[in-house]
Design a protein around this motif. Sequence first.
Motif, short mmCIF file in Angstrom:
data_model
loop_
_atom_site.label_atom_id
_atom_site.label_comp_id
_atom_site.label_asym_id
_atom_site.label_seq_id
_atom_site.Cartn_x
_atom_site.Cartn_y
_atom_site.Cartn_z
N ASP A 171 0.86 -1.07 -0.07
CA ASP A 171 0.00 0.00 0.03
C ASP A 171 0.99 1.28 -0.04
O ASP A 171 1.25 1.65 1.26
N ALA A 213 0.69 4.35 -0.75
CA ALA A 213 0.26 5.57 0.24
C ALA A 213 0.54 5.41 1.57
O ALA A 213 1.07 6.35 2.13
N LYS A 214 0.45 4.42 2.09
CA LYS A 214 0.64 4.11 3.67
C LYS A 214 2.03 4.50 3.86
O LYS A 214 2.55 4.79 4.96
N ASN A 220 4.28 5.86 2.14
CA ASN A 220 4.90 7.14 1.87
C ASN A 220 4.48 8.18 3.23
O ASN A 220 5.39 8.98 3.55
N LEU A 273 3.36 8.11 -6.41
CA LEU A 273 2.34 8.40 -5.51
C LEU A 273 1.25 9.20 -6.42
O LEU A 273 -0.06 9.09 -6.38
N SER A 285 -0.57 6.37 -8.20
CA SER A 285 -0.91 5.34 -7.60
C SER A 285 -2.52 5.54 -7.06
O SER A 285 -3.02 6.76 -7.34
N HIS A 302 -3.77 7.72 6.91
CA HIS A 302 -2.95 8.37 5.77
C HIS A 302 -3.86 9.17 4.83
O HIS A 302 -4.90 8.50 4.55
N THR A 344 -4.60 9.85 0.81
CA THR A 344 -4.09 9.64 -0.28
C THR A 344 -5.09 10.11 -1.40
O THR A 344 -6.18 11.02 -1.04
N GLN A 345 -4.94 10.19 -2.59
CA GLN A 345 -5.62 10.77 -3.97
C GLN A 345 -6.38 9.66 -4.68
O GLN A 345 -5.54 8.50 -4.98
#
Lengths: 418, 90
Positions: free
Chosen positions: A84, A86-87, A89, A415, A418, B48, B50-51
Amino acid sequence: MTYYGLNTEKPLIMHIDLNSAFATAEQQAHPSLRGKPMGVTNRLSKECCIIAASYEAKYLGIKVGMRRTEAMAICPEFIILETDPAKYNVVYQKLVAIMKSYTPKIKMKSIDEGVLDFHGMEPVLGDRTLSDIGYEIKQRVKDEIGDWMKINVGIGPNRFLAKQAAGWHKPDGLDVIDHRNLVDYYKTQQLTDLNGIASRYEARLNSFGIMSPLEFLEAPEYELKKKVFKGIVGTYWYRRLRGYEIDDVDTHLGMVGRQWVVPNPTDNAKHLLSCLSFLCETTGMKLRFREVEARGICVWATYQNGEFWQQKRMHKTTYYTNNEVYRRALELFNQRPPGTVRTIGVYCYMLTPSQRSQLSIFEDVAKQDWLTKAIDEINDFYGTSTVYSAASLVGTRLVKQKIPFGGTEYFDLLLKRS
Amino acid sequence: MDPTIYINERIDVVLMFHANSSERLTCVPWKMRYKTREIEFTVFGMRHATQKGKRMVHVFDMSDGVNDYRLELDAEHLTWTLVSMVEGVR
């Protein structure tokens, strides 16, 4: 007593390493997985590869790089999740923010490890030692990222010894290696425990009678330079082992590219060309992200029968658009020998800083630039491959960008996509 | 094995906003209603952002002490979705 000529400078380099970063981040997010053998993979399938394993899994003998079936054979209860980005990051950004609050001189070596250089920060440190700061960073990681997150902290007079110290007592360790305990530390280690020494270098050292880190330290510089390593690398190792800084260098961006393992090896040109087109699109995006233009291009492939083919070409003019990368790659790819292709890759080299801001007198060149800018803006705004070349139609569905290993240069780009 | 069960259903959520806490705990889901069941969260895993295209999505990983839940707040439409859960052992 033997005189080793060690660097007696105060240790001011700190190396921070997140323990099993991706697996620990998943355990932080999933409390029910804490204390259980689990791992993370890029793409969940029967034969997928484990890219991070929790400490509980490592304790059972499950290693990074193992296949899922191998891990399941060791532990049938082994749990595996997909990555994952984004996590990770968020964990990465918070770790960077914590590190930057201590010194402006930080360098992330990869997504889960970084180096803090405290040279010049002595007046700010006052009476506090680097060990005090190390323990404070450990606590802040728990408070600001999550209570399950653990880091190793290593402190040394150079980057090499700081990294060695960070790996001394895993997990959750904090160690200092300096001239006072360096020799004792080397006595407890094997040659392959040293970062940068793997089996081939070990064999080379062994052939010159160097069987341990201590004997490596005792070896004369002349012997290392002229006989063992046959070059300046020998001098580098001689100084590195003594705690002198060798590795504080910025790496030069030499090439930009992409490779892909074909899931079902094929000789179908239509299928391969679509994937090549997509690889060229992402390579073009990377070139623009790094603000460089390329002159050279290389396309390579590995075949089902184990053969390797590559073709390179240098061009007179520079390029950076997706179309230009694909056009040049296609010229070379069409010259490949027939056969079932297992892996294809493309990379651009001879990179120079981008000159996109200069207006071109040729209208078609300017049009290409405007089109590329427009497509990049749309994709930045609306996400993954909103607009892409028709040639990449199949490739866009098949080739997925996953977690990058090594450098973190493309993490922001990943990112966005993603 | 992958223990994740994908759900992707809209849910009702009660939130807690903490005025004096670390940034990590400023906004934390307290409980949710899913299929007439009310589930109270006891462990905060991680949050978190995110987009998804141009939409900002906040992802909350929560646990009721047994199961883990992945909740997503769509910051544009202000909707909550129970994306997936991982069943723990009671």
